[in-house]
Design a protein around this motif. Sequence first.
Motif, PDB file in Angstrom:
ATOM      1  N   GLY A 185       0.793  -1.226   0.000  1.00  0.00           N
ATOM      2  CA  GLY A 185       0.000   0.000   0.000  1.00  0.00           C
ATOM      3  C   GLY A 185       0.823   1.273   0.000  1.00  0.00           C
ATOM      4  N   GLU A 186       2.150   1.179  -0.068  1.00  0.00           N
ATOM      5  CA  GLU A 186       2.997   2.366  -0.048  1.00  0.00           C
ATOM      6  C   GLU A 186       2.930   3.110  -1.383  1.00  0.00           C
ATOM      7  N   VAL A 187       2.855   4.423  -1.309  1.00  0.00           N
ATOM      8  CA  VAL A 187       2.878   5.258  -2.513  1.00  0.00           C
ATOM      9  C   VAL A 187       4.306   5.323  -3.030  1.00  0.00           C
ATOM     10  N   LEU A 188       4.481   5.093  -4.326  1.00  0.00           N
ATOM     11  CA  LEU A 188       5.795   5.063  -4.960  1.00  0.00           C
ATOM     12  C   LEU A 188       6.060   6.249  -5.871  1.00  0.00           C
ATOM     13  N   PHE A 189       4.993   6.928  -6.304  1.00  0.00           N
ATOM     14  CA  PHE A 189       5.191   8.024  -7.263  1.00  0.00           C
ATOM     15  C   PHE A 189       3.974   8.929  -7.227  1.00  0.00           C
ATOM     16  N   LEU A 190       4.219  10.244  -7.294  1.00  0.00           N
ATOM     17  CA  LEU A 190       3.160  11.249  -7.343  1.00  0.00           C
ATOM     18  C   LEU A 190       3.602  12.362  -8.275  1.00  0.00           C
ATOM     19  N   GLU A 191       2.693  12.758  -9.175  1.00  0.00           N
ATOM     20  CA  GLU A 191       3.013  13.857 -10.101  1.00  0.00           C
ATOM     21  C   GLU A 191       1.725  14.446 -10.647  1.00  0.00           C
ATOM     22  N   GLU A 192       1.746  15.737 -10.871  1.00  0.00           N
ATOM     23  CA  GLU A 192       0.585  16.409 -11.463  1.00  0.00           C
ATOM     24  C   GLU A 192       0.397  15.958 -12.903  1.00  0.00           C
ATOM     25  N   GLY A 193      -0.874  15.776 -13.301  1.00  0.00           N
ATOM     26  CA  GLY A 193      -1.196  15.334 -14.647  1.00  0.00           C
ATOM     27  C   GLY A 193      -1.663  13.891 -14.653  1.00  0.00           C
ATOM     28  N   ASN A 194      -2.384  13.520 -15.696  1.00  0.00           N
ATOM     29  CA  ASN A 194      -2.895  12.155 -15.818  1.00  0.00           C
ATOM     30  C   ASN A 194      -2.771  11.638 -17.257  1.00  0.00           C
ATOM     31  N   SER A 195      -1.631  11.924 -17.885  1.00  0.00           N
ATOM     32  CA  SER A 195      -1.416  11.518 -19.267  1.00  0.00           C
ATOM     33  C   SER A 195      -0.337  10.443 -19.343  1.00  0.00           C
ATOM     34  N   VAL A 196       0.013  10.068 -20.564  1.00  0.00           N
ATOM     35  CA  VAL A 196       1.062   9.071 -20.789  1.00  0.00           C
ATOM     36  C   VAL A 196       2.399   9.572 -20.243  1.00  0.00           C
ATOM     37  N   ALA A 197       2.598  10.888 -20.260  1.00  0.00           N
ATOM     38  CA  ALA A 197       3.884  11.449 -19.809  1.00  0.00           C
ATOM     39  C   ALA A 197       4.156  11.109 -18.353  1.00  0.00           C
ATOM     40  N   GLN A 198       3.115  11.092 -17.517  1.00  0.00           N
ATOM     41  CA  GLN A 198       3.325  10.782 -16.104  1.00  0.00           C
ATOM     42  C   GLN A 198       3.779   9.339 -15.910  1.00  0.00           C
ATOM     43  N   ALA A 199       3.218   8.407 -16.677  1.00  0.00           N
ATOM     44  CA  ALA A 199       3.666   7.016 -16.595  1.00  0.00           C
ATOM     45  C   ALA A 199       5.109   6.876 -17.076  1.00  0.00           C
ATOM     46  N   GLU A 200       5.462   7.602 -18.122  1.00  0.00           N
ATOM     47  CA  GLU A 200       6.842   7.571 -18.615  1.00  0.00           C
ATOM     48  C   GLU A 200       7.799   8.158 -17.580  1.00  0.00           C
ATOM     49  N   HIS A 201       7.394   9.243 -16.922  1.00  0.00           N
ATOM     50  CA  HIS A 201       8.245   9.847 -15.893  1.00  0.00           C
ATOM     51  C   HIS A 201       8.470   8.884 -14.730  1.00  0.00           C
ATOM     52  N   PHE A 202       7.446   8.122 -14.372  1.00  0.00           N
ATOM     53  CA  PHE A 202       7.610   7.146 -13.285  1.00  0.00           C
ATOM     54  C   PHE A 202       8.615   6.058 -13.671  1.00  0.00           C
ATOM     55  N   ILE A 203       8.496   5.541 -14.878  1.00  0.00           N
ATOM     56  CA  ILE A 203       9.392   4.459 -15.318  1.00  0.00           C
ATOM     57  C   ILE A 203      10.839   4.955 -15.358  1.00  0.00           C
ATOM     58  N   VAL A 204      11.036   6.175 -15.862  1.00  0.00           N
ATOM     59  CA  VAL A 204      12.393   6.720 -15.940  1.00  0.00           C
ATOM     60  C   VAL A 204      12.933   7.006 -14.540  1.00  0.00           C
ATOM     61  N   ARG A 205      12.083   7.542 -13.671  1.00  0.00           N
ATOM     62  CA  ARG A 205      12.523   7.883 -12.320  1.00  0.00           C
ATOM     63  C   ARG A 205      12.827   6.635 -11.497  1.00  0.00           C
ATOM     64  N   ALA A 206      12.012   5.596 -11.658  1.00  0.00           N
ATOM     65  CA  ALA A 206      12.229   4.361 -10.905  1.00  0.00           C
ATOM     66  C   ALA A 206      13.522   3.670 -11.328  1.00  0.00           C
ATOM     67  N   GLY A 207      13.820   3.687 -12.606  1.00  0.00           N
ATOM     68  CA  GLY A 207      15.060   3.092 -13.081  1.00  0.00           C
ATOM     69  C   GLY A 207      14.885   1.666 -13.570  1.00  0.00           C
ATOM     70  N   GLU A 208      15.882   1.200 -14.308  1.00  0.00           N
ATOM     71  CA  GLU A 208      15.818  -0.130 -14.911  1.00  0.00           C
ATOM     72  C   GLU A 208      15.855  -1.232 -13.862  1.00  0.00           C
ATOM     73  N   VAL A 209      16.646  -1.057 -12.815  1.00  0.00           N
ATOM     74  CA  VAL A 209      16.760  -2.089 -11.776  1.00  0.00           C
ATOM     75  C   VAL A 209      15.425  -2.255 -11.052  1.00  0.00           C
ATOM     76  N   PHE A 210      14.756  -1.164 -10.765  1.00  0.00           N
ATOM     77  CA  PHE A 210      13.460  -1.226 -10.088  1.00  0.00           C
ATOM     78  C   PHE A 210      12.420  -1.929 -10.962  1.00  0.00           C
ATOM     79  N   MET A 211      12.327  -1.542 -12.232  1.00  0.00           N
ATOM     80  CA  MET A 211      11.309  -2.099 -13.120  1.00  0.00           C
ATOM     81  C   MET A 211      11.590  -3.558 -13.461  1.00  0.00           C
TER      82      MET A 211
END
Length: 469
Positions: A185-211
């Motif tokens: 239940g822990e929040v991992l990512f928060l960002e303004e907006g609800n488009s494809v860009a926000q999902a891309e920002h999460f993947i880039v921010r989390a990194g390859e090892v995380f994903m």
Amino acid sequence: MNQFITTALSLPECEYTEEGVTQEVWRDGWMREVHHLRMKTCEWQVCPECGHKVHRHMTGKVRLAHFSIAPTLFVVEVEYIVGRCPECRKTTRQEITFKAEGCMCTQFFRNNILYYCRKGRMTITSISSLLGVNRNLVKAIDKKRLEDAYGEMKPEGVHRYIGIDEFSLHKNHVYATVVIDCETGEVLFLEEGNSVAQAEHFIVRAGEVFMRNVKAVAMDMNAQYCKAFRRLCPKVNIVYDGFHIIKNYNDRVLTSIRRSEQNRLVEEMNAITDKKSDEYRLLEISYNTLKKSNHLILANRATLEARDEAARAHNRQLYEMYESRGLPIPEGQNKWSITSAKRQDTILASNEKLQSAYTFRMMLQSALCCTDSKKMKDGLKLFIAAARKTGIEELDDICQMIERRLDGITSRAIHPISNGPLEGTNNMIKTLRRQAYGFRDTHYFFLKIWDASRQIPKARRYTSQQNCA
């Protein structure tokens, strides 16, 4: 009093001078007492830079909130020295050791505020009212605490199942994106907006090892987040929530058919001039049957039968306690209706198109309950083939939606996760915003969400379909 101030309240290296009491008008018009504790720091001996003896250059005063017992506030007015070194020519302000960094209060008072902030159940307005200080001071201390604890709010650790969704950030359709760990239940990512860009920002921010450790991501079918995951993380399975599939079916098929049938009946009734004819009366009966029946059309048969059984038990209890003894039923206690299932049968029997759509919904629910992905895919294909033969336009739309997302729907059998934890997180976010009457500072709001999701960690284990919510 001098011993209490310098020892119990931790104000060392100061000399107590005098005390004064004033009356001030505080919030809501009520009066409060403010005790002014006037003190002065000890004289400097040497320069902190070069060690030479310092000359007094000037003095200054600072007012610090120190202690609060509602409705009384203790304020410390400290007189400090600004010294000038004759050797290195530097002017240095004397440090007040008990002053909280960046705040006009003592360390003792800051720790008192932090105690209430860590409880997580009080807003900054309620804390400021309790302690008798400005809410901006409470917010600054609480925000500094959260920033020190969570820093840049970057996702860390190993997370197998995640969920992504949007939530309302402000009025006028301003949304933000949230990503959570479905198991904790822990929040991992928060960002303004609800488009494809926000999902891309999460993947880039989390990194390859995380994903690399993420097995599946849960989402609803209304967002466009799936495009980012398919392009940047094709190995992560996309799971569409079964609840949203049925909700889409209810809105786009059952509710749409009911409204169109009601509109058709109204047009036919308006075309008849003789309002007392048998034809008009039959149309009116059909219209009244469909009117205000949406909750019965959308309800599951088992739910209505259970509701009727509970109503019978309630009515039986009232009969045994009152009516069988010749006593009237008390005011406020009434008998419950036991005709919900019967009314549903009547509504469905009155309209063939509506009854067909309801039957196909039961078929869709049975297919989504399969625990084998192959059987689920075969069941959905049978549903699509049979639904298209009916010629109902609303069913064609839902069939196209299922065909486009068939892989994401059937992957739920392999990874039994859902958007249930996300809906709980959205409810928590709404509660935070409602308690505070909104947040102007978006970064502070995100910090509060991040902290609240870690107060009581969950321990979900998605090993079967029963653990998916």
